[in-house]
Design an enzyme around this catalytic site. Structure first.
Site, mmCIF file in Angstrom:
data_model
loop_
_atom_site.group_PDB
_atom_site.id
_atom_site.type_symbol
_atom_site.label_atom_id
_atom_site.label_comp_id
_atom_site.label_asym_id
_atom_site.label_seq_id
_atom_site.Cartn_x
_atom_site.Cartn_y
_atom_site.Cartn_z
ATOM 1 C CB SER A 58 -0.898 0.022 1.238
ATOM 2 O OG SER A 58 -0.167 0.429 2.390
ATOM 3 C CG ASP A 59 1.312 5.877 -1.289
ATOM 4 O OD1 ASP A 59 2.300 5.984 -0.519
ATOM 5 O OD2 ASP A 59 1.106 6.666 -2.219
ATOM 6 C CD1 TRP A 60 4.975 4.868 4.970
ATOM 7 C CD2 TRP A 60 4.767 3.805 3.025
ATOM 8 N NE1 TRP A 60 5.998 3.937 4.878
ATOM 9 C CE2 TRP A 60 5.890 3.273 3.698
ATOM 10 C CE3 TRP A 60 4.422 3.285 1.786
ATOM 11 C CZ2 TRP A 60 6.677 2.254 3.166
ATOM 12 C CZ3 TRP A 60 5.201 2.263 1.246
ATOM 13 C CH2 TRP A 60 6.302 1.752 1.928
#
Length: 703
Positions: free
Chosen positions: A235-237
Site C-alpha cells: 500500500s501507499d503509506w
C-alpha cells in the site's frame, strides 16, 4: 518474472503461526515489516524513492537517525530520465539506483513513479515520466531490470489513475474503461510483463468508489486474475482504510505513517477478524506466499543469502552515469539564429541571473527528497566549466520569500534585485537567465494553482531581454510553465528538469557546446493551463470526485487532434546539428506470425550538420478508417541514433498488433480493425518528416 521453488514457500508457510503471518503483512517500522527470526525470515526493508535512497529514519518516527553515512547519489528525476528517450539510460539509471539501495541495506526501492501526466500542474509530475503510455512502457522495463539486477525489488507506483495531489487520500476518480486500458494501465502492465517488477504500490486515490490500495477491482480482478501477477503489492503509506476490504483484496503489505503498528488495519484488527472467522485465513496465506516469493527472488532466504548482491553507494561510476543521463536529458527548446552554444573563448564576462542558478533541489519535494552527497548548481557548473579566464558575475534577480516572509512586504527587496540584474545584463558579454520552479511548487501533497512562474520571474526575464535581446533563458523545473510573456522575444530557451547531483555541470556543458543537446519533451508544454484537456474538457483538482471527461485525449492526443497550438509539442527538442530524414520503407507481413502482424518501418537518417549529435526518431500511427473516434495519431515506436557529421544510419522500428488497436469495451479486449493506417516518422508529434500507408486485411484481438 523470476521463477522460484514454490515448495520452499509451502514449507515455510506450514510452519508459520497466524500471529507470525499477520506480523509479516504490515509495517513493524515506518519502512519495514517484521522478521520471523525462528524461521530465518528477515524483515522486508524499504526506502523511498525515485531520485535516490532516502535518508535513514528511526523505526517508529520520522526522525533522521544518521549524520553523514546516509548521504547518497542524487539521480535525475523520472521526468528528466524520460526526456532522454533512451532505453540505455533508463537501464543504467536503474543499475545505479538498485546498487545504492542494496548498499544502504534495502530490499525494496519505492520507484519508479509512472503515473500519466494528465495535467501540467500535478504536484508530483516531476517524479513521473510522461503523458504517453508507449514511452513509459519502453523506458520502465529497462529501468526496472537495472534496479533488480542488484537483488533489490522495484516498487512501481502508484496503481492506478493517481493524477492529482489535491484531496489525494480520498478523491474518487471516474473514467471510461477504454481510457483506463489505453492510457493509464499500459505502463503498469509493461512493468510486470516486460520489466518483471517484483513489487507494485497501490495508490492513495479511490477508483470507481474503491480505495486503490485495497481495491478488489484493481488488485484482484486486474492485477491478480487478469494479469497473473504473483509479486508483492504494497500500500501507499496510509492508503488502507478498512480491515475487511484490505484483508480480502490483492494487497499484501500495509504501510502507514505512524508508529502505532499493532493497530494498523492489517495488524491486530485483521488478526481478530481471522480468529473470529470473519475473514478466512486463506486470504492471509496468499499474501504470505507473495511476500515469500518476493524474498526468494531477492535471495533473502536460507543459503541464497550468500549469493545476494551487496551493492554500493556514492561510487565515482555512479556519478559518471548520473552525469551522462543528465546531459542527455537537457532539452533545447528554441535556438533562433544559432544563438547557442556560447563560445567561451570569445567572451570575458558572463552574467548569470536568477536564483535557480544557485539553488539546489535534492532535499525537497516530499518523499522524493534526498540527502545528497553533493549537488552541483547551474552557477557552480558554469564556473567549473569556464575556469578562470571568464569572469562570472551573479545576480539573484528575484527574491524567494520564506514562509514567514510571504505574509510580509518583501516586494521592495525583490525590486532592488531586479534592478541589479538588469544593470548587470547591460554590461556583460553574455547573459544567461536561470529561472523556473522549486519544490515549493513541484511538491507531493499539493498541486500548483496555475502554470505561471513564481517570484516575479516573468518580469525579470522580460526586462533583461529588453536590455539584452541575446540573453539565453534557461528554465529549471519539474513541470511546464507559461512562457508566452517572453518566449517570442527570447532567441534561445533551454529546459532542464531536476537532473540530479550533476545537473548543473550537465547544463553548463550543453550551454557551452561541450555536449550537443539531445533531450526531447516527454510531455506537451501548453501555452496556458486551460489549453490542457484535463482542464478544458475534464475535471482536475476537485475534492470528493473527479471525472476524466477528456477520455483518451490526453496530452498531444488532444492538442494534435483538435489543432490546439502548444508552446512546445510532445517529442520536441533541438540540436546544435541538423538531421535529414529520407528513404521511408514499410514492410507489412500478416502471415508469418500467427495472430499478429509485423510492420517493419525503415528510414535513413543523416547528420547534415558540422557536429556529432543524437536524434530521437519517432514513429506515430494514424488510423484512417476507424469505427470509433480515435486520436489523430499515437506514438508507437522510437529509437535514438548517435551520428557523426555527414554520417547516416538506417533506423528500423518494428510494429505489431498492439500498435494499431484500441480497447473495445463491448468485446472486453483490444481490437485491431482491418483498413488503412498511416505510418508517420518524425522528430516530434508536430514535426512529421515522412509518411506512408499500409492496409491491414485481418482483424486482431488481444489483451
Amino acid at each position: 518474472m523470476k521463477k522460484v521453488d514454490e515448495t520452499r514457500i509451502d514449507d515455510l508457510l506450514s510452519q508459520l503461526t497466524l500471529e507470525e503471518k499477520i506480523s509479516m503483512i504490515h509495517g513493524e517500522g515506518i519502512f519495514q515489516t517484521a522478521a520471523v527470526e525462528r524461521l530465518g525470515i528477515p524483515a522486508l526493508k524499504m526506502s523511498d524513492g525515485p531520485m535516490g535512497v532516502r535518508k535513514e529514519f528511526a523505526l517508529d518516527q520520522w526522525i533522521n537517525v544518521s549524520s553523514t553515512d546516509d548521504q547518497v547519489s542524487y539521480l535525475p528525476s523520472n521526468s528528466a530520465l524520460a526526456s532522454t528517450w533512451s532505453r540505455e539510460q533508463a537501464y543504467k539509471t536503474g543499475k545505479v539506483l538498485g546498487a545504492e539501495a542494496r548498499g544502504r541495506g534495502k530490499d525494496v526501492i519505492l520507484a519508479p513513479g509512472i503515473n500519466i501526466k494528465r495535467s501540467p500542474i500535478c504536484g508530483r509530475n516531476f517524479e513521473y515520466m510522461s503523458e504517453d503510455p508507449r514511452l513509459i512502457e519502453e523506458l520502465v522495463a529497462p529501468l526496472i531490470k537495472g534496479i533488480q539486477e542488484n537483488d533489490v525489488a522495484a516498487c512501481v507506483k502508484h496503481f492506478a489513475a493517481n493524477n492529482q495531489e489535491t484531496d489525494r487520500l480520498a478523491v474518487d476518480t471516474y473514467l471510461d474503461k477504454r481510457s483506463l486500458r489505453e492510457i493509464y494501465f499500459p505502463g503498469f502492465k509493461a512493468a510486470i510483463d516486460k520489466g518483471g517488477s517484483y513489487t507494485i504500490m497501490g495508490a492513495y486515490n479511490r477508483l470507481f468508489g474503491e480505495h486503490s490500495s485495497q481495491s478488489e477491482y484493481l488488485l484482484t480482478s486486474i492485477l491478480r486474475d487478469e494479469w497473473g501477477y504473483d509479486g508483492a503489492v504494497i500500500s501507499d503509506w496510509g492508503g488502507v482504510h478498512d480491515t475487511r476490504e484490505a484483508g480480502q483484496s490483492g494487497l499484501d503489505i500495509e504501510m502507514s505513517v505512524d508508529g502505532d503498528f499493532d493497530n494498523y488495519y492489517m495488524a491486530d484488527p485483521l488478526l481478530e477478524a481471522v480468529r473470529s472467522s470473519k475473514i478466512k485465513e486463506e486470504y492471509i496465506d496468499k499474501k504470505i506466499r507473495n511476500i515469500l516469493r518476493t524474498m526468494l527472488r531477492l535471495n533473502m532466504l536460507g543459503d541464497d543469502r550468500r549469493d545476494r548482491a551487496t551493492g554500493t553507494y556514492n561510487s565515482p561510476e555512479h556519478q559518471r552515469a548520473i552525469l551522462e543521463c543528465a546531459e542527455e536529458s537537457i532539452i533545447l527548446l528554441k535556438n533562433q539564429d544559432n544563438r547557442l552554444p556560447i563560445q567561451k573563448d570569445k567572451i570575458k564576462t558572463l552574467a548569470v541571473i536568477g536564483q535557480n542558478a544557485e539553488r539546489v533541489h535534492a532535499s525537497g519535494g516530499g518523499s522524493a527528497e534526498i540527502k545528497a552527497l553533493y549537488e552541483i548548481s547551474p552557477l557552480l557548473g558554469l564556473k567549473m566549466q569556464l575556469g578562470g579566464e571568464v569572469e562570472v558575475k551573479y545576480a539573484k534577480g528575484y527574491y524567494v520569500p520564506t514562509k514567514i516572509e510571504k505574509e510580509l512586504n518583501w516586494q521592495q527587496d525583490s525590486l532592488k534585485l531586479l534592478q541589479e540584474a538588469v544593470l548587470l545584463a547591460k554590461e556583460t558579454d553574455e547573459v544567461i537567465i536561470i529561472a523556473g520552479l522549486d519544490h515549493e511548487y513541484d511538491c507531493e501533497g499539493k498541486d500548483r494553482e496555475d502554470m505561471k512562474l513564481p517570484y516575479g520571474q516573468d518580469r525579470l526575464i522580460k526586462e533583461v531581454l529588453a536590455v539584452n535581446p541575446n540573453a539565453v533563458v534557461v528554465i529549471v523545473a519539474g513541470s511546464p510553465v507559461e512562457m508566452g510573456a517572453w518566449s517570442d522575444d527570447a532567441k534561445a530557451i533551454v529546459w532542464s528538469y531536476y537532473a540530479g547531483m550533476e545537473g548543473g555541470r550537465a547544463l553548463a556543458k550543453v550551454l557551452l557546446g561541450q555536449v550537443n543537446p539531445s533531450g526531447k519533451l516527454a510531455e506537451t508544454f501548453p501555452k496556458k493551463l486551460m489549453d490542457s484537456p484535463a482542464h478544458s474538457i475534464g475535471e482536475f483538482g476537485k475534492y470528493g470526485k473527479v471525472t476524466y471527461k477528456e477520455g483518451v485525449y490526453v496530452g498531444y492526443r488532444y492538442f494534435d487532434s483538435y489543432n490546439v497550438e502548444p508552446e512546445f509539442p510532445f517529442g520536441h527538442g533541438l540540436s546544435y546539428t541538423s538531421f535529414e530524414y529520407s528513404n521511408l520503407e514499410i514492410e507489412l507481413d500478416e502471415s508469418s506470425v500467427e495472430d499478429d502482424v509485423n510492420v517493419r518501418v525503415r528510414a535513413t537518417i543523416r547528420n547534415t550538420g558540422a557536429l556529432a549529435g543524437a536524434e530521437v526518431v519517432q514513429v506515430y500511427v494514424a488510423s484512417k478508417e476507424a469505427s470509433i473516434p480515435r486520436p489523430i495519431h499515437e506514438l508507437k515506436g522510437f529509437d535514438k541514433l548517435y551520428l557523426e557529421p555527414n554520417e547516416e544510419k538506417i533506423v528500423e522500428i518494428c510494429l505489431h498488433k498492439d500498435s494499431f488497436g484500441f480497447y473495445d469495451e463491448d468485446g472486453c479486449s483490444f481490437l485491431v480493425e482491418p483498413g488503412e493506417y498511416e505510418i508517420q516518422v518524425g522528430s516530434s508529434s508536430r514535426d512529421i518528416r515522412l509518411t506512408g500507408n499500409i492496409k491491414l486485411n485481418k482483424k486482431y484481438r488481444y489483451q
